[in-house]
Motif scaffolding. Structure first.
Motif, PDB file in Angstrom:
ATOM      1  N   ASN A  12     -59.866  38.847 -31.229  1.00  0.00           N
ATOM      2  CA  ASN A  12     -60.370  38.716 -32.599  1.00  0.00           C
ATOM      3  C   ASN A  12     -60.989  40.014 -33.113  1.00  0.00           C
ATOM      4  N   LYS A  13     -61.491  40.855 -32.204  1.00  0.00           N
ATOM      5  CA  LYS A  13     -62.097  42.120 -32.616  1.00  0.00           C
ATOM      6  C   LYS A  13     -61.067  43.116 -33.134  1.00  0.00           C
ATOM      7  N   ILE A  14     -59.856  43.083 -32.563  1.00  0.00           N
ATOM      8  CA  ILE A  14     -58.875  44.118 -32.923  1.00  0.00           C
ATOM      9  C   ILE A  14     -57.677  43.550 -33.682  1.00  0.00           C
ATOM     10  N   SER A  15     -57.730  42.278 -34.017  1.00  0.00           N
ATOM     11  CA  SER A  15     -56.613  41.652 -34.735  1.00  0.00           C
ATOM     12  C   SER A  15     -57.112  41.072 -36.048  1.00  0.00           C
ATOM     13  N   LYS A  16     -56.257  40.309 -36.679  1.00  0.00           N
ATOM     14  CA  LYS A  16     -56.627  39.649 -37.927  1.00  0.00           C
ATOM     15  C   LYS A  16     -57.510  38.430 -37.690  1.00  0.00           C
TER      16      LYS A  16
END
Length: 722
Positions: A70-74
């Motif tokens: 969740n930190k590096i995606s949508k």
């Protein structure tokens, strides 16, 4: 014996959602590793297994993985339902994999627990521009195509040769030849180039003498539309006939191969476009119209000669469902299935049709071969009835030596109906087995049948805790008092003390298949839902109902296609009433679809005082207007000087016996079992002044189904059998 349970708080639909791991995704990586994704504590988790030591590791912690993603995606990844799509493992390091999530691509390192965004790998795409109407030789020198209904040959330069001039609808070289085709329309051709040669073998079907049937689509807009189609019936003089044609690309000529032996014979391909072949030979199966003689023929495409390699008489008819053959090692070996001993077995012949040996000499039914190892000379095949004390309808898998040197080996232990998948290379087998009273169990076995890894089984404990229970799989005796019959009994989940429940028999007589579920289904054919209305519902395999218990069992109904299952159903119902004190044999219903609809009416007319209520859907009540090959195969056909005669007893003949409540159902667009079968029965009931109920589904073909259809059947029994 079924126990009495407290009131069920949940619906069947809700209970079905409580069965965990009913499906599990197992993916192999280069035949050495595999992943699987069970549900644990309500969340999907990921494991990696190393077959060198059969140890597994958890690929990642769901909470940590979802948080990192969740930190590096949508965003939107949740630990409870973590679906990350196809995993792309590195060839050199299986502990690193890539995956797509919401149209972005990421890589994860299992050892370091590191997740990074990455570039998606280039994926090879199969060209969608391939012209399937052009069928090329192996060296791409020539191709053939159908133009209109005729056959044309083209070379690499684009020069063309018209090979035929007599093509027409219903006697065409086109795979679409049953339709009216424009004269310049190109389409594919049935058949195949023989090996690396420039010879192409084709089967040309002649439907011209087959008569037609017509249906009317009343729902068509703006006005009803007639549908007319070819349909051969038992005893017809106009049946499908077959020409075997050979195109020679080098000479630009077309030849007809003389394969004639039997009147109205059948030339059969294992699949539409496939037949075994080498560079010189092609192999086809020739079947008599009486379906009791098989000829395995070899065609020499160089001199166009035909040699019968194997000829087998298989009275009263061959087993169409299990019969098969394989040509191996450039035509030097032939594997041939036969039930000449009474049970289906595999035999090895040499390339000239000489019998070498049996692969199996044990007394059980061998089924389809699913894997062939020509180097090790071993085959893996389905088998039925070998394991002692196990339902003979359950499918197991075995390995046999082609040369008969070693005993047959069981590969899939476990009491149930098995389904398998091979690892890449075939060293290991993923095996899933279940029964109607046992949710799926899973294991990985090796080629010696040793269980190497046990995967999580499906878990029904939550549903059982809420009041659900498995239906019962039991055996009873046939009407002869000797033969064991196997089936499923569905009872209400809440049985009231002292109450009697009517019995409903859910039937399908075969002969090609019994349709009794062998592997686990939560509510097969909605029979548990029907039982919840307050009935004991049964579903059994009768003598003559299927091909998996040997020739005597399968052919029991030959020559008596109407009445053969009736005594067994009557015997089963009475035994159920004796075994279950709450089952009421004075209130008996029966229902079925297609052949089951036919059997339903036959039972009610044969024993009108026993069967009180019936529902017959899409029934072939007059098999003399049903499919030619089906009726002639399973009932029999007489050949009197080239004139074939087949007369099947009908329900219409006994229409005057009707006493109980009967509902007839048909779809008005049924091109399998024509509605005329039902309408003729209706006419007979009217003449005999019999009352009955009827429902016609407009615009519906043979595939009945849907909520309205199911409720119609269930409501009818609820209203009239209670």
């Amino acid at each position: 014996m079924t126990e009495v349970y407290a009131e069920t708080p949940l619906s069947l639909e809700d209970m079905s959602k409580l069965i965990r791991n009913s499906y599990m995704d197992v993916k192999w990586i280069d035949g050495r590793y595999f992943t699987y994704t069970p549900q644990e504590d309500g969340r999907r988790v990921y494991y990696l297994v190393d077959t060198r030591n059969w140890k597994q590791i958890r690929m990642f912690d769901n909470d940590e993985f979802a948080a990192s993603l969740n930190k590096i995606s949508k965003g939107g990844a949740t630990p409870e339902d973590l679906r990350i799509g196809v995993l792309d493992f590195d060839k050199d390091d299986v502990y690193s994999f890539g995956f797509s999530f919401k149209k972005e691509y990421f890589r994860y390192d299992i050892r370091r627990k590191s997740l990074v965004k990455s570039e998606a790998p280039e994926r090879k795409r199969t060209s969608s521009r391939h012209d399937y109407n052009k069928d090329f030789t192996a060296d791409s020198t020539f191709y053939v195509t159908a133009v209109g209904h005729d056959l044309w040959l083209y070379d690499a330069k684009g020069d063309s040769t018209r090979l035929s001039n007599d093509g027409q609808q219903w006697f065409s070289y086109s795979s679409s030849g049953r339709r009216d085709i424009a004269a310049d329309k190109r389409s594919s051709v049935i058949g195949k180039w023989v090996g690396n040669s420039h010879k192409r073998l084709m089967i040309r079907e002649d439907w011209r003498s087959v008569e037609t049937l017509t249906l009317v689509n009343s729902l068509a807009e703006p006005r009803p539309v007639a549908k007319t189609y070819k349909f051969a019936m038992p005893g017809d003089t106009g049946v499908v006939r077959y020409d075997v044609m050979l195109a020679d690309a080098d000479s630009g000529k077309l030849y007809k191969i003389d394969m004639g032996r039997y009147e109205d014979q059948i030339i059969k391909l294992p699949m539409l476009r496939y037949f075994p072949h080498t560079d010189r030979y092609a192999y086809l199966l020739r079947i008599s119209r009486t379906c009791d003689t098989l000829d395995f023929c070899r065609i020499d495409v160089m001199d166009r000669s035909v040699k019968t390699l194997i000829s087998e008489v298989c009275s009263p008819h061959y087993n169409e469902q299990l019969f098969s053959y394989h040509v191996l090692n450039d035509g030097k070996d032939i594997l041939w299935w036969s039930d000449r001993t009474g049970k289906g077995r595999w035999y090895l012949y040499d390339g000239e049709g000489n019998l070498r040996n049996e692969l199996t000499d044990e007394d059980f039914v061998c089924g389809n071969i699913v894997r062939i190892d020509t180097l090790q000379r071993k085959v893996v095949f389905e088998g039925y009835g070998r394991e002692e004390g196990v339902n003979p309808h359950y499918r197991f898998y075995y390995e046999a030596d082609m040369d008969g040197r070693f005993p047959v080996r069981l590969l899939t232990p476990g009491n149930g109906h098995h389904s398998i998948k091979f690892s890449p290379g075939g060293k290991y087998i993923e095996d899933t087995y279940s029964r109607m009273d046992c949710a799926p169990c899973r294991q990985v076995v090796d080629r010696k049948g040793k269980v190497r890894f046990v995967l999580p089984a499906a878990d029904a404990s939550e549903a059982i805790a809420k009041g659900w229970r498995y239906p019962e799989v039991i055996s009873v005796k046939a009407a002869d008092g000797v033969t064991d019959l196997y089936g499923v009994v569905y009872t209400p989940l809440n049985i009231e003390e002292g109450r009697k429940y009517p019995i409903i028999s859910s039937v399908y007589p075969g002969p090609q298949d019994d349709q009794v579920p062998q592997q686990f289904y939560f509510d097969e054919n909605d029979n548990q839902t029907l039982a919840e209305r307050g009935f004991v519902v049964i579903n059994f395999s009768y003598r003559g109902s299927g091909p998996y218990r040997g020739k005597a069992f399968h052919c029991y109904g030959y020559g008596n296609l109407r009445d053969y299952p009736l005594d067994d159903d009557y015997a089963v119902v009475r035994q159920i009433a004796e075994r279950y004190p709450f089952a009421d044999s004075t209130r008996v219903g029966i229902y079925g679809h297609s052949g089951g609809g036919f059997m339903t009416v036959a039972a009610m007319l044969e024993r009108p005082d026993f069967y009180k209520v019936g529902v017959a859907a899409s029934g072939n009540h007059d098999n003399n207007i049903y499919r030619q090959q089906w009726a002639e195969t399973f009932h029999g056909v007489d050949n009197e000087g080239g004139c074939f005669k087949c007369k099947v007893p009908t329900n219409i003949e006994k229409a005057g016996n009707l006493k109980g409540r009967l509902m007839l159902i048909t779809g008005d667009m049924d091109d399998n079992v024509h509605p005329a079968g039902t309408y003729r029965l209706v006419n007979a009931f009217i003449k005999k002044k019999k009352r009955f109920d009827m429902m016609v589904f407009p615009g519906v073909d043979h595939g009945m189904g849907g909520e309205y259809y199911v409720n119609l059947i269930h409501d009818y029994f609820t209203e009239h059998l209670k």
